[in-house]
Each structure stands twice: as C-alpha cells, then as structure tokens.
Design an enzyme around this catalytic site. Structure first.
Site, short mmCIF file in Angstrom:
data_model
loop_
_atom_site.label_atom_id
_atom_site.label_comp_id
_atom_site.label_asym_id
_atom_site.label_seq_id
_atom_site.Cartn_x
_atom_site.Cartn_y
_atom_site.Cartn_z
N ARG A 1 0.89 -1.36 0.17
CA ARG A 1 0.01 0.03 -0.05
C ARG A 1 0.90 1.30 -0.06
NH1 ARG A 1 -2.15 3.39 3.29
NH2 ARG A 1 -1.02 2.52 5.08
N LYS A 2 2.05 1.21 0.16
CA LYS A 2 3.11 2.06 0.23
C LYS A 2 3.34 2.81 -1.43
CE LYS A 2 5.26 0.03 4.12
NZ LYS A 2 6.19 -0.86 4.48
N THR A 3 2.49 3.60 -1.59
CA THR A 3 2.39 4.14 -2.96
C THR A 3 2.76 5.82 -2.63
OG1 THR A 3 0.16 4.64 -2.87
CG2 THR A 3 0.68 2.72 -3.87
#
Length: 184
Positions: A128-130
């Site tokens: 989810r680290k966008t």
C-alpha cells in the site's frame, strides 16, 4: 485532472496564452525498454485538456513489453493533435503519468518473471506504500505488469503489524479480537 488543476489553479496558463491555439501535433516515442502501461491515464489527461485527439499506433499495446526500445531504436506510440496551448498544458502530466505507470509495470513484470522462473506459485503483490496522488496509477501498473495489488487502502483487509500489536498491549490475540474479523 487534479494534476492539471495543480498546474493552473486559476485556469489561466500564461505560457498557453503566449503560444495560442493553432493546431499542432506532438509525437509520443518510447526510448527505453519496458512495458507500456497507462494509456487510459494518458487519454484522460488530453480529454480534460479538451479539443485534442490521440491516434495510437497499432504497435502501442497496453501491457506489451518493448525490450529493444532505446535512444537508437525509438518506437513511435502515438500522435496527439490539438491546439498547441492544450498540448503543452497536458504534456507533462500525460508523460509523467504514463512513465510512472510503465515503470511500475516494467518492474513488477520483472519480479513476476523471476518468481515464475523459480517455480514459485504464489502471487507477487505490491504494498500500500504508494506515491501520494499516484495510488491508482501505480496499482494499475502492478496489474498491467502481472502482479497483484494486495489492497488499495486500509479498509480492504485486516493487516496487523507490530505497531498494532504494541498499541494493544503487546498481545496479537487482543489485536485480532479487536479487529472486525475477530468479532465474527
């Protein structure tokens, strides 16, 4: 559209005023190897700019790998036609989005191919680290590259990490029980 609004919050483009609205064309060339991804975002950018048409070359296929593209072996992907002020307004957003999405697709595809070559049967998934503002683009790039998105946001599944356990007094059991899944 948010990126375009960031560039012209007052809806007045000084440079666009200078160049005017004569009809011009711009060409999109692939100059380095990779997977093409992000055509819908590229199209949407010029749709928002208005009065622009995009003619994609038959060779320009979403998800296609172009391993031989280079500065010496450029591949023409598309021609954009429209008022020059509109072309210039959309070019940076369209190129940045297409480049970002293609980069994610290329790297995720490389990881998927490594996993397959090692007979791994699981999924290669992104985190989810966008990049802020680029979540949809980057998650789309993962899919085009053959990887899974894992989850799009915090509401899509329970994922308890060490900081969650710490906040529940160090008990993973307590953290699970407090989650919506632990109450079923």
């Amino acid at each position: 559209t948010q990126s375009l609004q960031d560039d012209t919050p007052s809806h007045f483009d000084v440079g666009g005023h200078v160049v005017g609205n004569t009809i011009q064309t711009a060409e999109l060339w692939m100059k380095s190897p990779g997977v093409l991804a992000g055509i819908p975002f590229f199209n949407a950018t010029f749709d928002v700019c208005g009065s622009c048409t995009i003619a994609w070359e038959d060779i320009a296929i979403e998800g296609q790998s172009y391993p031989n593209a280079s500065g010496d072996n450029k591949i023409k992907l598309a021609t954009v036609t429209g008022p020059v002020s509109h072309l210039l307004r959309g070019e940076r957003t369209a190129l940045n989005t297409l480049s970002r999405c293609s980069g994610v697709a290329t790297l995720s595809n490389e990881c998927v191919q490594i996993a397959k070559s090692n007979q791994w049967n699981g999924l290669v998934a992104g985190t989810r680290k966008t990049t802020p503002g680029f979540r949809l683009v980057e998650k789309y790039g993962l899919l085009v590259g053959g990887a899974a998105t894992h989850r799009l946001d915090l509401s899509q599944m329970v994922m308890l990490k060490d900081n969650h356990v710490w906040a529940c007094g160090g008990s993973i059991e307590r953290a699970v029980k407090k989650s919506p899944c632990g109450q079923w």
